[in-house]
Design a protein around this motif. Structure first.
Motif, short mmCIF file in Angstrom:
data_model
loop_
_atom_site.label_atom_id
_atom_site.label_comp_id
_atom_site.label_asym_id
_atom_site.label_seq_id
_atom_site.Cartn_x
_atom_site.Cartn_y
_atom_site.Cartn_z
N PRO A 53 -4.62 32.59 53.74
CA PRO A 53 -5.40 33.84 53.77
C PRO A 53 -5.03 34.78 54.90
O PRO A 53 -5.07 36.00 54.74
N GLY A 54 -4.68 34.24 56.07
CA GLY A 54 -4.36 35.09 57.21
C GLY A 54 -2.88 35.23 57.47
O GLY A 54 -2.48 35.73 58.54
N SER A 55 -2.03 34.85 56.53
CA SER A 55 -0.58 34.90 56.74
C SER A 55 -0.08 36.33 56.71
O SER A 55 -0.73 37.25 56.20
N ARG A 56 1.11 36.53 57.26
CA ARG A 56 1.73 37.85 57.23
C ARG A 56 2.04 38.26 55.79
O ARG A 56 1.94 39.45 55.45
N ASP A 57 2.38 37.29 54.95
CA ASP A 57 2.63 37.60 53.54
C ASP A 57 1.40 38.24 52.91
O ASP A 57 1.49 39.25 52.20
N ALA A 58 0.22 37.65 53.17
CA ALA A 58 -1.02 38.17 52.59
C ALA A 58 -1.39 39.52 53.22
O ALA A 58 -1.93 40.40 52.54
N GLU A 59 -1.12 39.68 54.50
CA GLU A 59 -1.43 40.96 55.16
C GLU A 59 -0.60 42.10 54.57
O GLU A 59 -1.10 43.23 54.44
N GLN A 60 0.64 41.84 54.22
CA GLN A 60 1.46 42.87 53.60
C GLN A 60 0.88 43.31 52.26
O GLN A 60 0.94 44.49 51.91
N VAL A 61 0.28 42.36 51.53
CA VAL A 61 -0.36 42.71 50.27
C VAL A 61 -1.56 43.60 50.52
O VAL A 61 -1.81 44.57 49.79
N LEU A 62 -2.34 43.32 51.57
CA LEU A 62 -3.49 44.16 51.89
C LEU A 62 -3.06 45.58 52.22
O LEU A 62 -3.75 46.54 51.85
N GLU A 63 -1.93 45.72 52.88
CA GLU A 63 -1.42 47.07 53.17
C GLU A 63 -1.14 47.83 51.88
O GLU A 63 -1.47 49.02 51.75
N ARG A 64 -0.53 47.16 50.92
CA ARG A 64 -0.22 47.83 49.66
C ARG A 64 -1.48 48.12 48.84
O ARG A 64 -1.56 49.15 48.16
N LEU A 65 -2.46 47.24 48.91
CA LEU A 65 -3.72 47.49 48.22
C LEU A 65 -4.44 48.69 48.82
O LEU A 65 -5.08 49.46 48.10
N ASP A 66 -4.34 48.85 50.12
CA ASP A 66 -4.96 50.01 50.75
C ASP A 66 -4.32 51.30 50.25
O ASP A 66 -5.01 52.31 50.05
N ARG A 67 -3.00 51.28 50.04
CA ARG A 67 -2.34 52.47 49.50
C ARG A 67 -2.82 52.75 48.07
O ARG A 67 -2.92 53.92 47.66
N SER A 68 -3.12 51.72 47.31
CA SER A 68 -3.67 51.92 45.97
C SER A 68 -5.04 52.57 46.05
O SER A 68 -5.37 53.46 45.25
N LEU A 69 -5.86 52.14 47.02
CA LEU A 69 -7.17 52.78 47.20
C LEU A 69 -7.01 54.24 47.59
O LEU A 69 -7.78 55.11 47.12
N ALA A 70 -6.02 54.52 48.44
CA ALA A 70 -5.79 55.91 48.83
C ALA A 70 -5.39 56.77 47.63
O ALA A 70 -5.82 57.92 47.50
N LEU A 71 -4.57 56.20 46.74
CA LEU A 71 -4.16 56.94 45.55
C LEU A 71 -5.36 57.22 44.65
O LEU A 71 -5.52 58.34 44.14
N ILE A 72 -6.22 56.22 44.47
CA ILE A 72 -7.42 56.42 43.64
C ILE A 72 -8.31 57.49 44.25
O ILE A 72 -8.86 58.35 43.54
N ALA A 73 -8.47 57.45 45.57
CA ALA A 73 -9.30 58.45 46.23
C ALA A 73 -8.70 59.85 46.09
O ALA A 73 -9.44 60.84 45.92
N LYS A 74 -7.38 59.95 46.15
CA LYS A 74 -6.73 61.26 46.00
C LYS A 74 -6.94 61.81 44.59
O LYS A 74 -7.24 63.00 44.42
N VAL A 75 -6.79 60.96 43.59
CA VAL A 75 -6.98 61.41 42.21
C VAL A 75 -8.43 61.82 41.98
O VAL A 75 -8.71 62.74 41.21
N ALA A 76 -9.37 61.15 42.66
CA ALA A 76 -10.78 61.50 42.49
C ALA A 76 -11.06 62.95 42.85
O ALA A 76 -11.99 63.57 42.32
N GLU A 77 -10.25 63.51 43.74
CA GLU A 77 -10.43 64.91 44.12
C GLU A 77 -10.11 65.85 42.97
O GLU A 77 -10.53 67.01 42.99
#
Length: 693
Positions: A403-427
């Motif tokens: 759960p706390g590995s660097r591999d998993a952290e990299q996935v969280l970074e990419r998921l955050d970018r997906s959230l940013a994209l969804i928020a941008k489209v919401a505008e």
């Protein structure tokens, strides 16, 4: 035609010309670099003739991609999704061959295998160029989103005009409350940090609330409760039902369909998403009319099965197809490198990550993420009222990397970018949207039970029963959701590790694992066996389990006390007497453990013996009975503490002194928020046809 419209037309023409020019240059460069690709005759041509040939080929390829590609994908919709992803390159190469054949000069020529490479590079370059131009021109980007929104509304004749704000629920599968906070503190998730008001002068737009799962801390129990309002009689991720002699598995399509049917029958309504809802990438539909990649309908056959529609909507764009295919290959290589590095470093704990796992991981982290996010964006542009989507990426990687590995952290970074994209489209959506992010459970770290003690839970049970134990330990394969999603995409049955769908009645016990929760059932006894009956048949079994250092506690029915919890050194406490003040063997598992065990004890299909692994409250570690070093499914640590990230415009999930406990409680909160958005839920009686969903 007004000046503004002329400017929009000229802007579009300019972008098309720019993409065409870049594609032409790319084709010229590739012709010079690849020996099997030429744009001139054998006798040689002038530079002008070669340039004209390249320009014609690039234009014809772009036109064919725009016109022919959607038709090809629709024709190939019945092809399994992963196979379609592999066909992307070959289909693109075929379009390039056709484009060169259409050249009147007849000078273009390319070997078929080289055509695949050329087409992939040209599609990627054209996509990158178009995206770069759109990003640089904010007005053009906004207008494009508005055009997409208008187009989708014109095709959605059955949808009324948007009334009030809509709601998007994004489930980050397996991300615990503490893990989300740690990721924000490390700067891995800037979008979430911005919503929480982290940083100077930034007001918080969202509030973060932890919640506590039921004893069965896994997607099947949590998501059924969240979407359908009940997870009654879901004792684990997999369990044995004696009357039907069937092993139920939450991520098996047939089991998911049956669990959804039972939930609808128990609650009396079809779910959270009944009114103008969309369900994307979930185990269950939630009563939504718009469905894509939903496992509970994946077992259906015929025109009513729309679970795969999301693949067409996404792959109909050739740029999307090529980009996702390239990212898929990159993630397979990334996982291969990461697992090799972990093996060379002799990292502990560690599980095997070879075979098909790199491809399963890439499906979860790339294909499923891209298709689901694209579907959510389409739903928002169509103005749908309630959208619920599950992103599997983190859960799949954390199971195998930690759960706390660097591999998993990299996935969280990419998921955050997906959230940013969804928020941008919401505008740019036709209605305002409120974005809720939540998780269904967390994950607890720790090595496997097998790795620490050299035998599986199944073999420990066999030893306690006096049955022969195989010399070679049998591994219990991970039951992660991504594996089932891949099998559903390939239209293959979800059977794991030789697990029988309908075991025969025999005297030997059936032992099933759900993370660090184990279930032992005796199929030859039609009722739930009592402690007294088990002791008479297998005098050493319960004491063997309760006193093993890798076992935290054992739940079993009792003829004298209705039910008892057993622990080490002869500890035994009636279920009715369990409280947070007097937890007995549950002391290390924290507040709420007693209530969770009491609730599960009353389920009709609870196993004869329920076994929860040891838990270290200081290190937060558990021992998984599956091949996972990040696990969930039972009690112990972060796995039982997911999160709910909600806009402050909604009412608070709970009062200050109250806890948010159980998936059913989360369902009531989300339903209340939908009512606040002027989205009343239609009761089941209003839609009798949905009862069989």
């Amino acid at each position: 035609m007004g000046g503004g419209r002329w400017r929009r037309v000229l802007s579009g023409v300019w972008r098309s010309i720019a993409v065409w020019a870049v594609s032409t240059v790319t084709m010229l460069v590739l012709a010079g670099a690849l020996p099997d690709f030429q744009l001139q005759s054998d006798n040689g041509d002038s530079a002008t003739t070669i340039a004209v040939t390249a320009a014609f080929g690039a234009g014809a390829f772009g036109l064919l991609s725009s016109l022919v590609w959607p038709l090809l994908v629709r024709l190939l919709l019945l092809v399994p999704a992963l196979v379609l992803g592999l066909l992307v390159f070959f289909l693109n190469g075929s379009l390039l061959l056709l484009a060169l054949r259409l050249n009147p000069s007849g000078r273009g020529d390319v070997a078929p295998e080289t055509a695949v490479v050329v087409a992939a590079v040209m599609s990627a370059v054209a996509s990158a160029t178009g995206a770069a131009l759109a990003v640089r021109d904010d007005d053009a980007y906004r207008r494009r989103l508005y055009r997409l929104s208008d187009r989708r509304r014109r095709h959605a004749h059955d949808h009324p005009g948007p009334v009030g704000p809509g709601t998007v629920f994004v489930q980050l599968d397996g991300v615990g409350h503490e893990m989300l906070q740690a990721a924000v503190d490390k700067g891995l998730m800037p979008t979430v940090a911005q919503w929480l008001g982290r940083g100077a002068g930034r007001p918080a737009t969202h509030r973060l609330t932890p919640w506590r799962t039921d004893w069965s801390s896994q997607t099947g129990a949590s998501q059924l409760g969240i979407l359908h309002g009940t997870n009654h009689d879901i004792p684990a991720f997999r369990w044995y039902e004696k009357e039907s002699r069937e092993v139920m598995v939450c991520n098996r399509p047939s089991s998911a369909a049956e669990l959804q049917r039972r939930a609808v029958g128990r609650t009396g309504d079809t779910g959270l998403l009944t009114l103008d809802g969309a369900s994307r990438g979930n185990l269950f539909s939630g009563g939504a009319d718009q469905l894509a990649l939903v496992l509970s309908i994946a077992a259906r056959r015929g025109k009513d099965n729309r679970s795969r529609a999301g693949y067409f909507a996404y792959f109909s764009d050739p740029a999307n197809a090529v980009r996702t295919a390239m990212s898929f290959v990159a993630d397979v290589l990334r996982e291969t490198g990461q697992s090799t590095r972990a093996r060379m470093r002799k990292q502990r704990p560690r599980v095997k990550r070879g075979g098909l796992y790199p491809f399963i991981r890439a499906f979860a982290t790339v294909v499923e993420r891209d298709v689901v996010v694209a579907a959510v964006i389409g739903d928002m542009l169509a103005g749908r009222a309630a959208i619920y989507a599950d992103l599997l990426a983190y859960d799949e990687v954390a199971h195998h990397s930690g759960p706390g590995s660097r591999d998993a952290e990299q996935v969280l970074e990419r998921l955050d970018r997906s959230l940013a994209l969804i928020a941008k489209v919401a505008e740019h959506a036709p209605r305002a949207y409120r974005i809720v992010v939540l998780s269904d459970h967390g994950q607890s770290p720790g090595e496997t039970f097998l790795a620490r003690y050299g035998l599986s839970l199944g073999n420990l049970v066999r030893a306690g029963c006096g049955l022969p134990v195989p010399r070679r330990a049998q591994r219990t394969h991970s039951g992660a959701e991504a594996r089932a999603a891949v099998r559903a995409a390939l239209r293959r049955p979800v059977e794991e590790g030789g697990e029988q769908h309908r075991p025969s009645r025999r005297s030997e016990p059936i032992v099933l694992a759900s993370g660090n929760l184990g279930l032992v059932s005796f199929p030859d006894v039609p009722h739930r066996m009592s402690k007294e009956e088990i002791d008479r048949r297998y005098p050493a079994l319960l004491s063997t389990l309760a006193n093993h250092p890798g076992i935290g506690f054992v739940l079993v029915r009792s003829e004298e006390h209705d039910g008892v919890v057993l622990g080490a050194h002869g500890a035994e406490i009636p279920v009715a007497e369990l409280t947070d003040e007097h937890p007995g063997p549950l002391a290390d598992f924290g507040p709420g453990a007693a209530a969770a065990v009491r609730r599960t004890h009353d389920f009709p299909h609870v196993a004869d013996i329920m076994v929860n692994s040891w838990y270290d409250p200081d290190g937060g570690e558990v021992l998984a009975f599956e091949e996972q070093i990040g696990s969930h499914g039972g009690l112990g640590g972060a796995q039982a503490r997911p999160f709910l990230l909600s806009p402050v415009t909604f009412s608070a999930p709970v009062e200050d002194a109250e806890e948010l406990v159980g998936a059913e409680h989360v369902h009531r909160v989300l339903r209340r928020w939908l009512r606040e958005c002027s989205g009343p839920q239609i009761p089941l009686e209003a839609e009798p046809k949905r009862r069989a969903a």
